[in-house]
Design an enzyme around this catalytic site. Structure first.
Site, PDB file in Angstrom:
ATOM      1  N   HIS A 194       0.830  -1.219   0.000  1.00 59.82           N
ATOM      2  CA  HIS A 194       0.000   0.000   0.000  1.00 59.82           C
ATOM      3  C   HIS A 194       0.860   1.262   0.000  1.00 59.82           C
ATOM      4  CE1 HIS A 194      -3.878  -2.080   0.866  1.00 59.82           C
ATOM      5  NE2 HIS A 194      -3.096  -2.952   1.477  1.00 59.82           N
ATOM      6  N   ASN A 219     -10.452  -2.757   2.455  1.00 63.58           N
ATOM      7  CA  ASN A 219     -10.102  -2.829   1.029  1.00 63.58           C
ATOM      8  C   ASN A 219     -11.358  -2.609   0.188  1.00 63.58           C
ATOM      9  OD1 ASN A 219      -7.368  -3.342   1.284  1.00 63.58           O
ATOM     10  ND2 ASN A 219      -7.525  -5.545   0.953  1.00 63.58           N
ATOM     11  N   HIS A 227      -3.973   0.960  11.817  1.00 65.08           N
ATOM     12  CA  HIS A 227      -3.758  -0.327  12.489  1.00 65.08           C
ATOM     13  C   HIS A 227      -5.126  -0.924  12.830  1.00 65.08           C
ATOM     14  CE1 HIS A 227      -2.536  -3.454  15.042  1.00 65.08           C
ATOM     15  NE2 HIS A 227      -2.289  -2.794  16.145  1.00 65.08           N
TER      16      HIS A 227
HETATM   17 FE1  HDE Z   1      -2.637  -4.831   5.405  1.00 71.64          FE
HETATM   18  N1  HDE Z   1      -0.800  -4.050   5.853  1.00 71.64           N
HETATM   19  N2  HDE Z   1      -1.971  -6.673   5.916  1.00 71.64           N
HETATM   20  N3  HDE Z   1      -4.389  -5.680   4.802  1.00 71.64           N
HETATM   21  N4  HDE Z   1      -3.287  -3.064   4.819  1.00 71.64           N
HETATM   22  C1  HDE Z   1      -0.450  -2.777   5.702  1.00 71.64           C
HETATM   23  O1  HDE Z   1       0.676  -1.497   7.309  1.00 71.64           O
HETATM   24  C2  HDE Z   1      -0.849  -6.922   6.626  1.00 71.64           C
HETATM   25  C3  HDE Z   1      -4.724  -6.990   4.849  1.00 71.64           C
HETATM   26  C4  HDE Z   1      -4.559  -2.739   4.410  1.00 71.64           C
HETATM   27  O2  HDE Z   1      -3.297   3.483   3.954  1.00 71.64           O
HETATM   28  C5  HDE Z   1       0.883  -2.464   6.305  1.00 71.64           C
HETATM   29  O3  HDE Z   1       1.072   0.685   7.681  1.00 71.64           O
HETATM   30  C6  HDE Z   1      -0.779  -8.305   6.977  1.00 71.64           C
HETATM   31  C7  HDE Z   1      -6.133  -7.180   4.611  1.00 71.64           C
HETATM   32  C8  HDE Z   1      -4.625  -1.351   4.031  1.00 71.64           C
HETATM   33  O4  HDE Z   1      -1.647   3.261   5.382  1.00 71.64           O
HETATM   34  C9  HDE Z   1       1.298  -3.801   6.944  1.00 71.64           C
HETATM   35  C10 HDE Z   1      -1.890  -8.888   6.420  1.00 71.64           C
HETATM   36  C11 HDE Z   1      -6.627  -5.918   4.419  1.00 71.64           C
HETATM   37  C12 HDE Z   1      -3.340  -0.856   4.246  1.00 71.64           C
HETATM   38  C13 HDE Z   1       0.147  -4.695   6.566  1.00 71.64           C
HETATM   39  C14 HDE Z   1      -2.631  -7.853   5.763  1.00 71.64           C
HETATM   40  C15 HDE Z   1      -5.528  -5.001   4.526  1.00 71.64           C
HETATM   41  C16 HDE Z   1      -2.539  -1.937   4.741  1.00 71.64           C
HETATM   42  C17 HDE Z   1       1.862  -1.821   5.369  1.00 71.64           C
HETATM   43  C18 HDE Z   1      -2.299 -10.350   6.450  1.00 71.64           C
HETATM   44  C19 HDE Z   1      -8.074  -5.517   4.088  1.00 71.64           C
HETATM   45  C20 HDE Z   1      -2.841   0.555   3.977  1.00 71.64           C
HETATM   46  C21 HDE Z   1       2.008  -0.395   5.813  1.00 71.64           C
HETATM   47  C22 HDE Z   1      -2.267 -10.952   7.737  1.00 71.64           C
HETATM   48  C23 HDE Z   1      -8.989  -5.701   5.189  1.00 71.64           C
HETATM   49  C24 HDE Z   1      -3.100   1.461   5.124  1.00 71.64           C
HETATM   50  C25 HDE Z   1       1.222  -0.297   7.009  1.00 71.64           C
HETATM   51  C26 HDE Z   1      -2.644   2.852   4.793  1.00 71.64           C
HETATM   52  C27 HDE Z   1      -1.195  -1.819   5.114  1.00 71.64           C
HETATM   53  C28 HDE Z   1       0.100  -5.975   6.953  1.00 71.64           C
HETATM   54  C29 HDE Z   1      -3.830  -8.105   5.032  1.00 71.64           C
HETATM   55  C30 HDE Z   1      -5.705  -3.596   4.347  1.00 71.64           C
HETATM   56  C31 HDE Z   1       2.652  -4.340   6.550  1.00 71.64           C
HETATM   57  C32 HDE Z   1       0.351  -8.956   7.765  1.00 71.64           C
HETATM   58  C33 HDE Z   1      -6.906  -8.504   4.616  1.00 71.64           C
HETATM   59  C34 HDE Z   1      -5.828  -0.603   3.512  1.00 71.64           C
HETATM   60  O5  HDE Z   1       1.366  -3.692   8.346  1.00 71.64           O
END
Ligand code: HDE
Length: 713
Positions: free
Chosen positions: A72, A145, A336
């Site tokens: 992202h 999402n 978060h």
């Molecule tokens: Fe994320 N995801 N994600 N994700 N995600 C990040 O956090 C992660 C997942 C989502 O505009 C990171 O600050 C793991 C699902 C959005 O700043 C990180 C898993 C959904 C955003 C991270 C998922 C999301 C992130 C990267 C699986 C939809 C952007 C930078 C276990 C519900 C937020 C950050 C923004 C961002 C980890 C799966 C949505 C690395 C480990 C499912 C919208 O922490």
């Protein structure tokens, strides 16, 4: 200061500086006399180490970048508010959902997933839809999402998924694209991803605008009421402008013509007062229905069809202010899913559970300090008092000698809040289990809902999925990966697999090769985790189709029309169209051979907004060629032909009146025009209201996909 109805304010002036009418100074506040020359030993001599002004400026510059988000990275955001319309106090004690009319400040950030920070907005990808609510009871983040399911069921596969989709490690190719071997290699071995694959190959992955996307919390969460009772909940954002996409060929061209297309669209809409708006809805599932469905509520590869549980609208979000500084706000915001407030709680979805660890961890490396909550965009409006201390870049100056609890020297302060006083207490869920590394058998259905999604699509949408898969798998070099994917697709829909195979010059394998290592341990490989198809109790769901989506309204607000002009254009036609569009909150732009003034048929002048060089038809929603004299200049112009050709190919509305119909008659697609094509508005009369009415009504339909050959038949 943002004034909100309930009197709570979020101080947007915090840490702001605009430098107007101010002396230039160093970071230490010393006024600078010469910012153009470094300190040297003589006019042509070497620079001196003592030049603290130069060293400070360059040092700061050298450290201007922070690590981009690991996923992202590419995103855009805006400020706004959330307003409760239909409170649900019986389900949740969360203050920001309890009272009709209550407004809570928010910051929303939309993003792509795979690309780097500077990558194109129009990549085929899931979009992030993250909203930070600055509630009176603390920060609540709904990190969602634009697709309601995810690729994987367990957090432990996330690094693998992301490694597979990111540019390949040996040559860092391709940027912001899933159309390459490592992604499809991984997917072809992970049958659990098939439902998500259907969505990501659909037009959901190429939105027309961030403002025209739905948002989904993906996981099942809990709402907790005053009595401590829990209700399962799925969160939905429904856009006021409807859910719309561009064509894939168009997306690729936009990526070249304007990679900031979505960013600019969001920015301009807000600047022009077309504030994007969504409704927040919830699917409410009573605790006793936990095991009622053919899918597991804890499985993030499943939706709860709206036919089974309707969406109840609870409020609306309006984004009404652009950030003042991209880095300070959009880049430094730290979301978060673990930022929750009393009244909301987690479930045991194993993907969500992993996320609860990941987000704070990633902020530590991205923002560099456990004090990231003190960055203005991340600050809670609810007071923060605790015994967390020190660390890099600490802003708060904690007073007194006490930094521990319990204490007597500080009078026991800060003290714990009782639940009745708003203290957070986790839902009292009973857990009595063995410690195991296992996937629940209730997660085994990998194809049932993929099929439900596919069956819910219109013929056009099915055709687009075929095309997207032909494109993506066509870019895969390893034949075995393509064949494995065809096998998996055949489990969703045989004709889909066959049509994709036809485009690849391949055949669907007769037997599904059970992928090795498909996300389970070796002991279970051929055992109880065989991928299954559990037929959905719902056969087709209109809410899953963008074209059948019941929430889509035929508005053209904020849409853009290219008005193709050259000298001699009919002034009446241009004015007629511009005014008619303005009445609908849409806008016409003059596009002409050069910038500067175009002479009208009345010897007047109209200023061009763009030249054929600086814009392109892919950047507009519709194209209009007005009547005029000397239209041969347009007929003979290759750029005009390309404008019209692309607009036709991308199934947009094309209008021409009076003598300008001859320009359409000379276009490359003229021979293909069907009398039934409702998106071609041609009339011999010029500047009539009937014409603009028809043009605007057609624009409200968004696109005329029937023009395309259908690949699924
Ligand atoms: Fe994320 N995801 N994600 N994700 N995600 C990040 O956090 C992660 C997942 C989502 O505009 C990171 O600050 C793991 C699902 C959005 O700043 C990180 C898993 C959904 C955003 C991270 C998922 C999301 C992130 C990267 C699986 C939809 C952007 C930078 C276990 C519900 C937020 C950050 C923004 C961002 C980890 C799966 C949505 C690395 C480990 C499912 C919208 O922490």
């Amino acid at each position: 200061m943002e004034n909100l109805q309930d009197g709570k304010q979020r101080d947007l002036s915090l840490n702001r500086s605009d430098g107007t009418n101010k002396y230039l100074t160093t970071d230490q506040g010393v006024k600078i006399n010469d910012d153009n020359n470094s300190l040297k030993a003589g006019e042509r001599g070497p620079s001196l180490l003592e030049d603290f002004i130069l060293r400070e400026k360059i040092t700061h510059f050298d450290h201007e970048r922070i690590p981009e988000r690991i996923v992202h990275a590419r995103g855009s955001g805006a400020h706004g508010f959330f307003e409760v319309t239909n409170p649900i106090p019986e389900l949740t004690k969360a203050g920001f959902l309890k009272e009709a009319g209550l407004k809570t400040p928010v910051f929303a950030r939309f993003s792509t997933v795979a690309g780097s920070r500077g990558s194109t907005d129009l990549a085929r990808d899931v979009r992030g839809f993250a909203v930070k609510f600055y509630t009176q009871e603390g920060i609540y983040d709904l990190v969602a999402n634009n697709i309601p399911v995810f690729f994987i069921q367990d957090a432990s596969k996330f690094p693998d998924l992301v490694h597979a989709v990111k540019p390949e490690p040996h040559n860092e190719i391709p940027q912001a694209a899933s159309a390459h071997d490592t992604f499809w290699d991984f997917i072809s071995l992970m049958p659990e991803s098939m439902h998500m694959i259907m969505w990501i190959m659909s037009d959901r992955a190429i939105p027309r605008s961030y403002r025209m996307m739905e948002g989904f919390g993906v996981h099942t969460f809990r709402l907790i009421n005053e009595a401590g009772e829990s209700t399962f909940v799925k969160f939905h954002w429904k856009p006021k402008l409807g859910t719309h996409a561009v064509a894939w060929d168009e997306a690729q061209k936009i990526s070249g013509k304007n990679p900031d297309f979505h960013r600019q669209d969001l920015w301009e809409a807000i600047e022009m007062g077309n504030f994007p708006e969504w409704e927040l809805g919830v699917q409410i599932i009573p605790e006793e229905d936990e095991n009622k469905y053919e899918f597991d509520l804890l499985d993030p590869t499943k939706i709860v069809p709206e036919e089974l549980v309707p969406v109840t609208i609870v409020g609306r979000m309006v984004l009404n202010k652009n950030p003042d500084n991209f880095f300070a706000e959009t880049e430094q915001i730290a979301f978060h899913p673990g930022h929750i407030v009393p009244g909301i709680d987690f479930t045991n979805d194993p993907l969500l559970q992993g996320r609860l660890f990941s987000y704070t961890d990633t902020q530590l490396s991205r923002l560099g300090s456990p004090n990231f909550h003190e960055i203005p965009i991340n600050r809670s409006i609810a007071p923060v008092h605790n015994n967390q201390r020190d660390g890099h870049m600490r802003q708060e100056i904690n007073i007194g000698r006490v930094s521990y609890h319990p204490n007597s020297l500080g009078g026991g302060c800060p003290y714990q809040a009782k639940i009745a006083e708003g203290g957070f207490a986790s839902f009292n869920e009973r857990i009595d289990a063995h410690k195991i590394r296992e996937r629940s058998e209730s997660f085994n259905d990998h194809f049932g809902q993929a099929r439900l999604f596919f069956n819910s699509q219109t013929p056009t949408e099915k055709s687009h999925i075929v095309k997207a898969l032909r494109f993506e798998l066509g870019k895969v070099e390893t034949t075995a990966i393509r064949v494995r994917m065809l096998g998996l697709l055949s489990q969703v829909d045989m004709k889909l697999a066959e049509q994709v195979a036809a485009g690849l010059g391949a055949t669907v394998p007769p037997v599904l090769e059970t992928p090795i290592n498909h996300g389970v341990s070796p002991e279970n490989e051929m055992g109880k985790h065989e991928p299954q198809t559990v037929e959905s109790s719902v056969e087709s769901s209109d809410a899953l189709s963008m074209l059948k989506n019941p929430t889509n309204s035929p508005t053209i607000a904020s849409r853009k029309v290219a008005i193709i002009c050259s000298d001699g254009v009919s002034e009446a036609c241009v004015m007629n169209m511009k005014e008619a569009l303005l009445k609908q909150d849409a806008k016409g732009f003059i596009v002409a051979p050069t910038l500067g003034n175009i002479l009208t048929d009345q010897d007047g002048a109209i200023a061009a907004n763009f030249s054929f060089l600086t814009a392109s038809s892919v950047l507009f929603d519709a194209v209009y060629v007005p009547d005029g004299i000397g239209l041969n200049a347009l007929i003979e112009n290759d750029d005009v032909n390309e404008y019209l050709h692309d607009a036709y190919k991308h199934c947009k509305v094309i209008g021409a009146d009076g003598r300008a119909t001859a320009v359409i008659g000379a276009a490359s697609f003229a021979a293909k025009i069907s009398a039934d094509d409702q998106g071609l508005i041609l009339t011999n009369e010029a500047a009539t209201k009937a014409f603009t009415d028809e043009f605007i009504a057609a624009m409200g339909q968004h696109r005329f996909w029937e023009r395309e050959p259908n690949l699924y038949n």
